[in-house]
Design an enzyme around this catalytic site. Structure first.
Site, PDB file in Angstrom:
ATOM      1  N   VAL A 160      10.811   3.142  14.012  1.00  0.00           N
ATOM      2  CA  VAL A 160      11.620   3.730  14.867  1.00  0.00           C
ATOM      3  C   VAL A 160      13.247   3.781  14.588  1.00  0.00           C
ATOM      4  O   VAL A 160      13.690   2.443  14.297  1.00  0.00           O
ATOM      5  CB  VAL A 160      11.364   2.973  16.274  1.00  0.00           C
ATOM      6  CG1 VAL A 160      12.463   3.938  17.270  1.00  0.00           C
ATOM      7  CG2 VAL A 160      10.085   3.433  16.883  1.00  0.00           C
ATOM      8  N   LEU A 210       0.947  -1.062   0.059  1.00  0.00           N
ATOM      9  CA  LEU A 210       0.088  -0.175   0.078  1.00  0.00           C
ATOM     10  C   LEU A 210       0.802   1.046  -0.032  1.00  0.00           C
ATOM     11  O   LEU A 210       1.736   1.487   1.000  1.00  0.00           O
ATOM     12  CB  LEU A 210      -1.013  -0.004   1.079  1.00  0.00           C
ATOM     13  CG  LEU A 210      -1.574  -1.393   1.486  1.00  0.00           C
ATOM     14  CD1 LEU A 210      -2.646  -1.052   2.854  1.00  0.00           C
ATOM     15  CD2 LEU A 210      -2.366  -1.771   0.666  1.00  0.00           C
ATOM     16  N   CYS A 215       3.274   3.912  -2.656  1.00  0.00           N
ATOM     17  CA  CYS A 215       4.480   3.782  -3.431  1.00  0.00           C
ATOM     18  C   CYS A 215       5.410   4.982  -3.777  1.00  0.00           C
ATOM     19  O   CYS A 215       5.638   5.614  -4.607  1.00  0.00           O
ATOM     20  CB  CYS A 215       4.299   3.254  -5.003  1.00  0.00           C
ATOM     21  SG  CYS A 215       5.333   2.456  -5.931  1.00  0.00           S
ATOM     22  N   LYS A 256       8.130   8.467  18.437  1.00  0.00           N
ATOM     23  CA  LYS A 256       9.021   7.222  18.765  1.00  0.00           C
ATOM     24  C   LYS A 256       9.223   6.708  19.893  1.00  0.00           C
ATOM     25  O   LYS A 256       9.370   5.641  20.328  1.00  0.00           O
ATOM     26  CB  LYS A 256      10.352   7.452  17.875  1.00  0.00           C
ATOM     27  CG  LYS A 256      10.034   7.537  16.400  1.00  0.00           C
ATOM     28  CD  LYS A 256      11.296   8.527  15.785  1.00  0.00           C
ATOM     29  CE  LYS A 256      11.337   8.542  14.278  1.00  0.00           C
ATOM     30  NZ  LYS A 256      12.314   9.339  13.459  1.00  0.00           N
TER      31      LYS A 256
END
Lengths: 432, 432
Positions: A129, A8, A10, A202
């Site tokens: 991360v 999913l 590009c 993160k």
């Protein structure tokens, strides 16, 4: 047997993942034991120009149909929607998902891991991360029989590039930011990086994995680097230290002794002897302290198309090996409810720089405030200057470890003293 | 459902692994999804005094019976036999095995991985390389969709401690070795460490994983650090470099262009800017270069009971999760036949230090030899001294990259020159 992979999105990373799946199919089949088949690439516009010279017949706008026929779904669209709904759909149908979408994960981790459990599927996100650095898998698997006590990460390349350049060249923040923008290390709107938001997403993911729970952005205290001046960096250098923007997750207890985890992002002073201090330029690194393993560090490139594609492919191969060996998803326990402790409950050290009027008794007065708040001073450095308005002194205190609330109220009270002209900087300190 | 864990050996690491399995059974069950049961500990003498206050009824001398009832076998006896035969027995019966036995693995990796494939079981050995540092799993899984081109590792804590102390204090090798022995960082017989044999075993394992093959000790060229003098270390420091004992595995081609992998252990000059240069004391680190991921480094404690137990438990939890999710062993492809290229085929740089008679034409003569062998000089530093025997010069050349065979024959020819009094050191150089 062939494992069907649906892609999913590009963009930069997606097109590189597609290229690897197509060009290295033989090598990948040898490593996994079964072949992978890229069944299609869902995009908004199949005719848009894109890199990688990919076969046109792979492209489709029907993401749902693509997902429904897949064993593994690789989501690299970015953004919250439709990525979130599509990942949910895949997981609930039992297809495992690889994503690098940190914004989505940080916003909706509990919901997505719940969908994975319900569907008996796996959700992997090594690319989310610290780019190419294998950090989530080591935390999730290699340290699974240990207790992590603290994670300190340089997880944003833009801010590390800026702070490193300020340290190396003595430049001001604004000048280095402009240079970073020219070199492509910083976005035209650098807010997400310099205000710490990217690092905070993160930090939530690192904390969730390290402490077997599901934290989101709301649990993360976040301060950026926009207030860091060339003076702060020079002052740090004088003391053999360096300023880094760290994502910190720490198992600790609040003032009443209740256990919990504190997650925060802020500029941090570190000794130059600390392994994180040697992380230069736009590189990332994550430093982990565990009860048995001791100190560990993972270092590498935190961003970029090829490094991120490498991390995505590592997850894809890992899932494919598990599927070819007959593993269902899961093998991952329920997250445990964990108290998120606020920044005020964290234990840290402060570096405090003040400009004061140089008169008798100033130091005693300030030291008295430290003492009343129970904050102990580790080092003090005084520089006396003078101008037409009389004598001034610059004082720089580094405290011993104390509760954030006590440190903050110490600073607040010092600021009110008539002899204190200005509190020029307050930066937290980590490491020995 | 309970997973039965059998432990073979109960020394420093074994007793800590047993303690973790007993004390943390609830936590481990929560992380894995099913409980682990330590069914027994095979030892030579059940009455020997040992640490950890472990229940006496767990001990047995019948390792074979213990293995035959186990889902996971943890081998921490060390040595080639009976460890090798017992591991084979477990794998062929379909029980997965965790071991930290690097000597056994380096001697018999092809045979043991073959037994794992035959039995549909897994063989994990994170503890065998770089102690607590998760390095094998990242190479095996996180980089499984990438191509590793080179691995540089500081994988022996004793030699890193010695070289670091020589660099920091300017001491001689023998003095630092004695100090390391006093502090417990070096054995009474330090040969396995200082001659590089321990690093060579780890190099074989790293190379095997990084390049999807099975190399053993015979494929590793090995030089230790016993010839490194305080002068060598000081000379390196003058050029902004540091000497480290590195385990190196590199994909390369021989002079005829045939692809292969070169594995070697030798003292190596590195720029102080290189991330490995900052690895101090007895710490270990492994630096990996991959086509897409770029540069990665993994850092931590390379030895010690607790760190090694952490690595063993990581493998145990990982296996247990797989078993509870219904995975059979395997999911790992056949190793590929890979040519092991000899040291003479490696491409490297040399640092060459010479004492020469200070007379006209010496430099031209030496430079001519370099040129005849096609070796190009990157830097030359000359120091002129004089004593009662006349003028002397010390020359230090660092070459550009060249084939080892050409570099070695250049040095051999230089040594024969009448004006060359002595070739005082030859050390290979890595990094940019």
């Amino acid at each position: 047997m062939t494992l069907k992979v649906a892609l999913l999105g590009c963009g930069n990373v997606g097109s590189q993942v597609a290229r690897i799946l197509l060009d290295e199919s033989e090598e990948l089949a040898a490593r996994i034991g079964v072949p992978l088949e890229l069944t299609g690439i869902a995009v908004r516009n199949v005719d848009a120009p894109r890199e990688g010279n990919l076969p046109r017949e792979l492209f489709t706008t029907d993401a749902e149909a693509l997902i429904d026929g897949a064993d593994v779904v690789v989501e690299l669209m970015g953004g919250l929607e439709p990525a979130g709904t599509l990942i949910q759909r895949a997981l609930r149908r039992g297809a495992s998902v690889v994503t690098g979408n940190k914004a989505l994960l940080a916003a909706r981790l509990p919901e997505l891991t719940g969908a994975a459990r319900d569907g008996g599927a796996e959700l992997l996100y090594e690319a989310a991360v610290a780019g190419a650095i294998p950090i989530l898998r080591p935390i999730r698997e290699s340290l699974a029989g240990d207790h992590i006590t603290k994670v300190l990460g340089i997880v944003n390349g833009t801010t590390n590039f800026i702070l490193d350049a300020m340290d190396t060249h003595g430049s001001q923040f604004d000048d280095v930011l402009a240079e970073a923008q020219r070199l492509g290390y910083a976005e035209a709107d650098p807010t997400a990086d310099v205000a710490g938001h990217d690092a905070a997403a993160k930090a939530a993911l690192l904390a969730s994995l390290a402490f077997h729970t599901t934290f989101d952005l709301e649990n993360v205290h976040c301060e950026g680097i926009t207030e860091i001046s060339a003076d702060d960096v020079a002052g740090a250098a004088e003391s053999g230290m360096v300023i880094k923007l760290l994502a910190i997750a720490e198992r600790t207890t609040d003032a009443e002794g209740n256990e919990g985890v504190n997650v925060r992002v802020h500029p941090t002073l570190l000794s130059r002897e600390h392994p994180l201090a040697a992380v230069r330029g736009a590189f990332n690194a994550v430093f982990v302290e565990a009860e048995n393993a001791g100190e560990l560090m993972f270092y590498g490139q935190g961003a970029g198309g090829a490094p991120t594609a490498s991390a995505v492919m590592g997850d894809v191969v890992s899932l494919a090996r598990g599927l070819s060996a007959g593993a269902g998803g899961g093998g991952e326990a329920q997250p445990r409810p964990t108290r998120a402790l606020g920044i005020e409950e964290s234990t840290t050290r402060y570096s405090i720089s003040l400009e004061v009027t140089d008169e008798t008794g100033v130091l005693a007065e300030i030291a008295g405030i430290f003492a009343r708040h129970g904050v102990s001073i580790e080092t003090m450095r005084q520089t006396v200057t003078a101008d037409e308005n009389g004598g001034h002194a610059r004082l720089r205190f580094i405290t011993h470890s104390g509760r954030e609330a006590a440190l903050a109220s110490t600073v607040a009270e010092i600021e009110q003293l008539p002899v204190v002209e200005t509190v020029s900087s307050v930066v937290r300190v980590e490491g020995k």
